[in-house]
Scaffold this motif. Structure first.
Motif, PDB file in Angstrom:
ATOM      1  N   MET A   1      34.873  62.365  10.049  1.00 43.18           N
ATOM      2  CA  MET A   1      34.827  61.240   9.129  1.00 43.18           C
ATOM      3  C   MET A   1      35.484  60.044   9.782  1.00 43.18           C
ATOM      4  SD  MET A   1      36.491  61.039   5.358  1.00 43.18           S
ATOM      5  CE  MET A   1      38.114  61.328   6.063  1.00 43.18           C
ATOM      6  N   THR A   2      34.839  58.875   9.705  1.00 49.28           N
ATOM      7  CA  THR A   2      35.418  57.666  10.239  1.00 49.28           C
ATOM      8  C   THR A   2      35.424  56.602   9.167  1.00 49.28           C
ATOM      9  OG1 THR A   2      33.293  56.849  11.017  1.00 49.28           O
ATOM     10  CG2 THR A   2      34.588  58.157  12.558  1.00 49.28           C
ATOM     11  N   ALA A 137      41.175  62.842   1.512  1.00 53.04           N
ATOM     12  CA  ALA A 137      40.834  61.702   0.660  1.00 53.04           C
ATOM     13  C   ALA A 137      39.960  60.770   1.494  1.00 53.04           C
ATOM     14  CB  ALA A 137      42.099  61.000   0.186  1.00 53.04           C
ATOM     15  N   GLY A 138      38.646  60.892   1.331  1.00 56.24           N
ATOM     16  CA  GLY A 138      37.726  60.226   2.246  1.00 56.24           C
ATOM     17  C   GLY A 138      37.512  58.765   1.967  1.00 56.24           C
ATOM     18  N   TYR A 139      37.453  58.381   0.691  1.00 53.75           N
ATOM     19  CA  TYR A 139      37.106  57.002   0.355  1.00 53.75           C
ATOM     20  C   TYR A 139      37.685  56.670  -1.014  1.00 53.75           C
ATOM     21  CZ  TYR A 139      34.419  53.031  -1.370  1.00 53.75           C
ATOM     22  OH  TYR A 139      34.060  51.823  -1.917  1.00 53.75           O
ATOM     23  N   ALA A 140      38.280  55.469  -1.138  1.00 51.00           N
ATOM     24  CA  ALA A 140      38.797  54.970  -2.408  1.00 51.00           C
ATOM     25  C   ALA A 140      37.877  53.875  -2.930  1.00 51.00           C
ATOM     26  CB  ALA A 140      40.215  54.426  -2.229  1.00 51.00           C
ATOM     27  N   LYS A 141      37.447  54.014  -4.163  1.00 53.67           N
ATOM     28  CA  LYS A 141      36.529  53.073  -4.810  1.00 53.67           C
ATOM     29  C   LYS A 141      37.038  51.640  -4.678  1.00 53.67           C
ATOM     30  CE  LYS A 141      34.190  52.629  -9.322  1.00 53.67           C
ATOM     31  NZ  LYS A 141      34.110  53.245 -10.668  1.00 53.67           N
ATOM     32  N   GLN A 142      36.176  50.759  -4.193  1.00 50.58           N
ATOM     33  CA  GLN A 142      36.575  49.377  -3.951  1.00 50.58           C
ATOM     34  C   GLN A 142      36.336  48.462  -5.150  1.00 50.58           C
ATOM     35  OE1 GLN A 142      34.374  49.308  -0.018  1.00 50.58           O
ATOM     36  NE2 GLN A 142      36.202  48.186   0.568  1.00 50.58           N
ATOM     37  N   HIS A 143      35.347  48.777  -5.971  1.00 50.51           N
ATOM     38  CA  HIS A 143      35.039  47.954  -7.142  1.00 50.51           C
ATOM     39  C   HIS A 143      35.387  48.745  -8.399  1.00 50.51           C
ATOM     40  CE1 HIS A 143      32.352  46.384  -3.947  1.00 50.51           C
ATOM     41  NE2 HIS A 143      32.640  45.220  -4.488  1.00 50.51           N
ATOM     42  N   LEU A 144      36.474  48.376  -9.036  1.00 47.59           N
ATOM     43  CA  LEU A 144      36.907  49.075 -10.246  1.00 47.59           C
ATOM     44  C   LEU A 144      36.214  48.459 -11.457  1.00 47.59           C
ATOM     45  CD1 LEU A 144      40.711  49.429  -9.473  1.00 47.59           C
ATOM     46  CD2 LEU A 144      38.891  51.130  -9.133  1.00 47.59           C
ATOM     47  N   TRP A 145      35.749  49.329 -12.360  1.00 47.59           N
ATOM     48  CA  TRP A 145      34.952  48.885 -13.501  1.00 47.59           C
ATOM     49  C   TRP A 145      35.780  48.882 -14.777  1.00 47.59           C
ATOM     50  CZ3 TRP A 145      33.323  51.155 -18.102  1.00 47.59           C
ATOM     51  CH2 TRP A 145      32.321  50.449 -18.792  1.00 47.59           C
ATOM     52  N   GLY A 146      35.877  47.733 -15.419  1.00 44.79           N
ATOM     53  CA  GLY A 146      36.432  47.655 -16.759  1.00 44.79           C
ATOM     54  C   GLY A 146      37.944  47.765 -16.826  1.00 44.79           C
ATOM     55  N   GLU A 151      43.446  49.351 -15.020  1.00 43.71           N
ATOM     56  CA  GLU A 151      44.799  49.741 -15.406  1.00 43.71           C
ATOM     57  C   GLU A 151      45.251  50.994 -14.654  1.00 43.71           C
ATOM     58  OE1 GLU A 151      47.030  51.983 -19.097  1.00 43.71           O
ATOM     59  OE2 GLU A 151      45.111  50.998 -19.477  1.00 43.71           O
ATOM     60  N   LEU A 152      44.347  51.946 -14.484  1.00 44.64           N
ATOM     61  CA  LEU A 152      44.724  53.254 -13.954  1.00 44.64           C
ATOM     62  C   LEU A 152      44.804  53.302 -12.433  1.00 44.64           C
ATOM     63  CD1 LEU A 152      42.474  55.408 -16.305  1.00 44.64           C
ATOM     64  CD2 LEU A 152      44.981  55.485 -16.230  1.00 44.64           C
ATOM     65  N   PHE A 153      43.987  52.496 -11.746  1.00 44.84           N
ATOM     66  CA  PHE A 153      43.799  52.676 -10.312  1.00 44.84           C
ATOM     67  C   PHE A 153      44.035  51.389  -9.522  1.00 44.84           C
ATOM     68  CE2 PHE A 153      40.768  55.758 -12.273  1.00 44.84           C
ATOM     69  CZ  PHE A 153      41.426  56.917 -11.887  1.00 44.84           C
ATOM     70  N   THR A 154      44.285  51.575  -8.240  1.00 41.34           N
ATOM     71  CA  THR A 154      44.306  50.496  -7.262  1.00 41.34           C
ATOM     72  C   THR A 154      43.005  50.545  -6.480  1.00 41.34           C
ATOM     73  OG1 THR A 154      46.715  50.612  -7.041  1.00 41.34           O
ATOM     74  CG2 THR A 154      45.499  49.560  -5.240  1.00 41.34           C
ATOM     75  N   ALA A 155      42.378  49.402  -6.286  1.00 42.60           N
ATOM     76  CA  ALA A 155      41.109  49.363  -5.555  1.00 42.60           C
ATOM     77  C   ALA A 155      41.309  49.706  -4.086  1.00 42.60           C
ATOM     78  CB  ALA A 155      40.489  47.972  -5.678  1.00 42.60           C
ATOM     79  N   GLY A 156      40.330  50.402  -3.517  1.00 46.08           N
ATOM     80  CA  GLY A 156      40.344  50.672  -2.086  1.00 46.08           C
ATOM     81  C   GLY A 156      40.123  49.404  -1.290  1.00 46.08           C
ATOM     82  N   GLU A 157      40.519  49.445  -0.024  1.00 42.72           N
ATOM     83  CA  GLU A 157      40.479  48.249   0.813  1.00 42.72           C
ATOM     84  C   GLU A 157      39.507  48.348   1.973  1.00 42.72           C
ATOM     85  OE1 GLU A 157      44.540  47.694   1.952  1.00 42.72           O
ATOM     86  OE2 GLU A 157      45.116  46.865   0.000  1.00 42.72           O
ATOM     87  N   ARG A 158      38.849  49.499   2.155  1.00 40.47           N
ATOM     88  CA  ARG A 158      37.942  49.620   3.297  1.00 40.47           C
ATOM     89  C   ARG A 158      36.841  50.619   2.993  1.00 40.47           C
ATOM     90  NH1 ARG A 158      41.749  52.778   7.741  1.00 40.47           N
ATOM     91  NH2 ARG A 158      42.260  54.581   6.475  1.00 40.47           N
ATOM     92  N   GLY A 159      35.722  50.439   3.697  1.00 40.61           N
ATOM     93  CA  GLY A 159      34.622  51.370   3.581  1.00 40.61           C
ATOM     94  C   GLY A 159      34.877  52.636   4.378  1.00 40.61           C
ATOM     95  N   ALA A 160      33.987  53.594   4.223  1.00 41.80           N
ATOM     96  CA  ALA A 160      34.114  54.846   4.958  1.00 41.80           C
ATOM     97  C   ALA A 160      32.732  55.417   5.230  1.00 41.80           C
ATOM     98  CB  ALA A 160      34.953  55.867   4.183  1.00 41.80           C
ATOM     99  N   THR A 161      32.626  56.119   6.341  1.00 38.86           N
ATOM    100  CA  THR A 161      31.383  56.754   6.753  1.00 38.86           C
ATOM    101  C   THR A 161      31.643  58.231   7.006  1.00 38.86           C
ATOM    102  OG1 THR A 161      30.572  54.720   7.789  1.00 38.86           O
ATOM    103  CG2 THR A 161      29.543  56.771   8.481  1.00 38.86           C
TER     104      THR A 161
END
Length: 297
Positions: A1-2, A137-146, A151-161
């Motif tokens: 994974m990169t 933990a491969g990827y953190a969601k970058q666009h948080l909805w609603g 409130e619950l999460f911090t947005a990810g800062e980078r993509g993953a492949t």
């Protein structure tokens, strides 16, 4: 994974294109709010079912391990989170059944989880379980909805492949797939496919189906869409798990209700045929039209 930082251009004829097909599975299932251990057992059962049908990569829904249920996530953060270390490794015995199935069947798994990081951040993430049973933990969601997610999460800062058998597969989570730029960033970085664990609620069926078909055709890449199903309103989910080919055609799609495993084959010959015929990636202009003119009406 990169982890991928998109480059300005990518040549779709690059020699790193896959040479062998990859059989994948998109899963839809109902998770029990707050029951990480029980949901991991359910995930393991579904992964085994997919593996016995020939899948080498299995994608499960967004936040499947704790369930997409904001009250449970809010009221019991310790019980609903899994912890990642500074190398992004997750060592949680509740996930042992899932790790064992991945190891025994030599299958890669992508599954949604709430991840707690060493610096205290909590992310809506896609875990990667590799063929050795190692969980990351491969990827953190970058666009948080609603408001709940913000409130619950911090947005990810980078993509993953994710790299599987020569296939480069960009990772997204649900709302990420609503942004054409997110799928395009993966494609420009060389992705042949796009994997999206998701949680679409009842009433969003038109958008659910349109977004992921569009991401496939926009970028001439395969898309694997997994979705939650069932639950109680307002968190009642609508299924429709699917695999789309690089022209946005469905290779398999589940119904809007009930548990399902959709198995399909990603074909490198078809990928090349489509990219030769529909050259959006090769022909796109970096300046997107250059200076724009304003005409008074």
């Amino acid at each position: 994974m990169t982890h991928a930082t998109p480059t300005p251009q990518h040549d779709p004829s690059a020699p790193d294109d896959p040479v062998v097909p990859l059989t994948v599975a998109a899963v839809q299932a109902e998770a029990v709010p707050g029951d990480v251990a029980g949901n991991a057992v359910t995930a393991a059962r579904l992964v085994e079912r997919a593996a016995r049908a020939g899948a080498r990569l299995v994608v499960l829904p967004e936040l499947f391990l704790p369930a997409y249920h904001p009250p449970a996530l809010r009221n019991d953060p310790v019980g609903t989170d899994v912890a990642a270390d500074d190398r992004q490794v997750v060592a949680d015995p509740r996930l042992d059944p899932l790790a064992a199935v991945a190891r025994d069947h030599r299958v890669v798994v992508l599954v949604g989880a709430a991840v707690r990081h060493p610096d205290g951040r909590r992310t809506c993430s896609a875990l990667v379980v590799d063929r050795s049973g190692r969980v990351s933990a491969g990827y953190a969601k970058q666009h948080l909805w609603g408001p709940d997610e913000n409130e619950l999460f911090t947005a990810g800062e980078r993509g993953a492949t994710l790299l599987v058998d020569g296939w480069r597969l960009g990772l997204g989570v649900c709302y990420d797939g609503c942004f054409p730029e997110h799928g395009r960033a993966a494609a420009v970085d060389g992705a042949h496919g796009y994997l999206c664990p998701s949680g679409y609620v009842v009433g969003s069926e038109h958008r659910r189906d349109l977004y992921y078909r569009a991401r496939a055709l926009d970028n001439t890449m395969y898309v694997v869409f997994a979705n939650a199903v069932g639950g109680a309103a307002p968190w009642r989910f609508n299924g429709g798990a699917a695999v789309y080919d690089p022209e946005g055609r469905s290779l398999g799609r589940a119904g809007d209700h009930g548990e399902a495993v959709v198995v399909a084959r990603l074909d490198p010959v078809e990928l090349r045929r489509v990219r030769d015929a529909h050259r959006m990636l090769a022909d796109r202009r970096a300046d997107q039209g250059g200076t724009r003119l304003l005409f008074p009406g």
